[in-house]
Design a protein around this motif. Structure first.
Motif, PDB file in Angstrom:
ATOM      1  N   UNK A 222       0.810  -1.209   0.000  1.00 13.28           N
ATOM      2  CA  UNK A 222       0.000   0.000   0.000  1.00 13.28           C
ATOM      3  C   UNK A 222       0.844   1.261   0.000  1.00 13.28           C
ATOM      4  N   UNK A 223       2.119   1.135   0.333  1.00 14.69           N
ATOM      5  CA  UNK A 223       2.985   2.309   0.492  1.00 14.69           C
ATOM      6  C   UNK A 223       3.834   2.532  -0.754  1.00 14.69           C
ATOM      7  N   UNK A 224       3.202   3.054  -1.777  1.00 12.61           N
ATOM      8  CA  UNK A 224       3.909   3.550  -2.956  1.00 12.61           C
ATOM      9  C   UNK A 224       4.786   2.519  -3.636  1.00 12.61           C
ATOM     10  N   UNK A 225       4.328   1.300  -3.749  1.00 14.45           N
ATOM     11  CA  UNK A 225       4.997   0.319  -4.603  1.00 14.45           C
ATOM     12  C   UNK A 225       6.381  -0.084  -4.178  1.00 14.45           C
ATOM     13  N   UNK A 226       7.339  -0.064  -5.137  1.00 16.76           N
ATOM     14  CA  UNK A 226       8.677  -0.568  -4.903  1.00 16.76           C
ATOM     15  C   UNK A 226       9.718   0.430  -5.376  1.00 16.76           C
ATOM     16  N   UNK A 227      10.971   0.139  -5.016  1.00  9.48           N
ATOM     17  CA  UNK A 227      12.100   0.958  -5.450  1.00  9.48           C
ATOM     18  C   UNK A 227      12.967   0.150  -6.395  1.00  9.48           C
ATOM     19  N   UNK A 228      13.237   0.712  -7.559  1.00  5.71           N
ATOM     20  CA  UNK A 228      14.104   0.078  -8.549  1.00  5.71           C
ATOM     21  C   UNK A 228      15.424   0.850  -8.601  1.00  5.71           C
ATOM     22  N   UNK A 229      16.535   0.125  -8.455  1.00  6.46           N
ATOM     23  CA  UNK A 229      17.853   0.740  -8.547  1.00  6.46           C
ATOM     24  C   UNK A 229      18.638   0.058  -9.662  1.00  6.46           C
ATOM     25  N   UNK A 247       6.888   7.691  -9.257  1.00  4.18           N
ATOM     26  CA  UNK A 247       6.713   8.648  -8.172  1.00  4.18           C
ATOM     27  C   UNK A 247       7.905   9.577  -8.061  1.00  4.18           C
ATOM     28  N   UNK A 248       9.104   9.032  -8.229  1.00  2.00           N
ATOM     29  CA  UNK A 248      10.310   9.856  -8.209  1.00  2.00           C
ATOM     30  C   UNK A 248      11.420   9.152  -8.976  1.00  2.00           C
ATOM     31  N   UNK A 249      12.308   9.959  -9.576  1.00  2.00           N
ATOM     32  CA  UNK A 249      13.450   9.440 -10.325  1.00  2.00           C
ATOM     33  C   UNK A 249      14.684  10.228  -9.893  1.00  2.00           C
ATOM     34  N   UNK A 259      11.319   5.266  -7.713  1.00  2.55           N
ATOM     35  CA  UNK A 259      10.239   4.808  -6.829  1.00  2.55           C
ATOM     36  C   UNK A 259       8.958   4.778  -7.646  1.00  2.55           C
ATOM     37  N   UNK A 260       8.323   3.611  -7.698  1.00  2.00           N
ATOM     38  CA  UNK A 260       7.231   3.418  -8.634  1.00  2.00           C
ATOM     39  C   UNK A 260       6.192   2.434  -8.108  1.00  2.00           C
ATOM     40  N   UNK A 261       4.977   2.577  -8.592  1.00  2.00           N
ATOM     41  CA  UNK A 261       3.936   1.622  -8.282  1.00  2.00           C
ATOM     42  C   UNK A 261       3.882   0.465  -9.257  1.00  2.00           C
ATOM     43  N   UNK A 262       4.690   0.529 -10.328  1.00  2.00           N
ATOM     44  CA  UNK A 262       4.732  -0.542 -11.333  1.00  2.00           C
ATOM     45  C   UNK A 262       6.189  -0.849 -11.655  1.00  2.00           C
TER      46      UNK A 262
END
Length: 312
Positions: A222-229, A247-249, A259-262
């Motif tokens: 529920x908290x803004x998906x995942x973080x991709x690095x 959400x942010x890049x 940071x993304x929901x997909x």
């Protein structure tokens, strides 16, 4: 231990105010027998007030509570519910064994004293005076006292306060073993890693309302998906304009953080369109979800995040 098929706890439309403070606002909660439920929220969220109403220590202004189909006080009189509180409840000048013997004398049917001392991991200090026990040992003693009546429902308030790492692990191993035998557990804790590791279900409370109810994985999502690095060549930065919405890049010294929901869409884009490598995908942890869902910036409407199969 109670094995009834009715809900272990059923709370409907609970309201409780203290003067102008509306501590609990229409809270509904159903807990199945055998569930281990973490009941979490920031200070002032209404957790303690709700637990007091479940235990019959406070009457709701509106709404109702039942434990295994009985009133809270009726369930307590039957030995169906016990609580382990963070402080209080101990006489310091008697021994550990004498403390549990006094508790056992309150019930018509009680588990053997040495059995519950062993379950709590304090049989070897049974003859020690309570005042000479460490904080963690005193908390284990409260656990032993709660086990005397073999309750179907066990409510824990910060149960591992004062315990070392090994003690906390042993305590939760005992709780999980009891849950497998059908005991229901509701616990409040500031150790979010305990909720993540040991709860079947997490209920988040904010401003007297439940704002999320589900498994640890569901709450985290529920908290803004995942973080991709990923490592990204500087020459490919211009390609990021075609990346799926995020959400942010952030890009720093050749390292990209999204940071993304997909996360699946972002990873596909990076692999198919850029020279990104060393890609990592990380889920949000429970602390991040807790802050997002219960912090000052969280929505204050009455929407509850629940998931299919949950009883709320």
């Amino acid at each position: 231990m109670t094995t009834m098929s009715v809900p272990a706890v059923h709370a409907a439309g609970l309201h409780k105010s203290f003067g102008k403070v509306h501590a609990v606002r229409g809270l509904d909660l159903t807990v199945r027998p055998g569930e281990v439920v973490a009941f979490l929220g920031p200070n002032g969220a209404g957790k303690t007030t709700t637990i007091d109403m479940i235990l019959g220590l406070s009457a709701p202004d509106q709404g109702s509570v039942s434990i295994f189909g009985h009133s809270p006080r009726g369930a307590i009189a039957r030995g169906q519910v016990a609580a382990v509180m963070q402080t209080g409840g101990l006489l310091r000048d008697i021994s550990v064994r004498e403390t549990v013997q006094l508790t056992a004398a309150m019930f018509d049917s009680a588990r053997p004293v040495d059995e519950v001392l062993a379950r709590a991991g304090i049989l070897e200090i049974a003859d020690r005076q309570v005042e000479k026990c460490s904080g963690g040992q005193q908390q284990r003693l409260r656990f032993a006292m709660a086990l005397v009546s073999d309750p179907g429902l066990l409510i824990l308030d910060e149960p591992t306060t004062g315990m070392d790492v090994a003690g906390r692990r042993d305590f939760w191993s005992a709780i999980r073993a009891d849950a497998l035998r059908g005991r229901t557990v509701i616990f409040a804790t500031h150790y979010l890693e305990e909720a993540d590791a040991y709860a079947d279900r997490i209920v988040l409370v904010r401003q007297g309302r439940i704002v999320a109810d589900g498994t640890a994985a569901q709450i985290k999502n529920l908290a803004a998906g995942r973080t991709v690095k990923a490592s990204l060549p500087p020459s490919d930065r211009a390609l990021l304009g075609g990346m799926p919405p995020a959400e942010s890049v952030e890009y720093d010294a050749g390292r990209l953080t999204v940071r993304t929901g997909d996360s699946d869409a972002v990873v596909r884009f990076l692999l198919n369109t850029t020279g990104a490598h060393d890609i990592e995908v990380a889920a949000n942890n429970l602390e991040e979800a807790f802050v997002a869902l219960t912090g000052d910036e969280a929505l204050t409407d009455t929407t509850t995040n629940t998931f299919e199969g949950d009883l709320v």
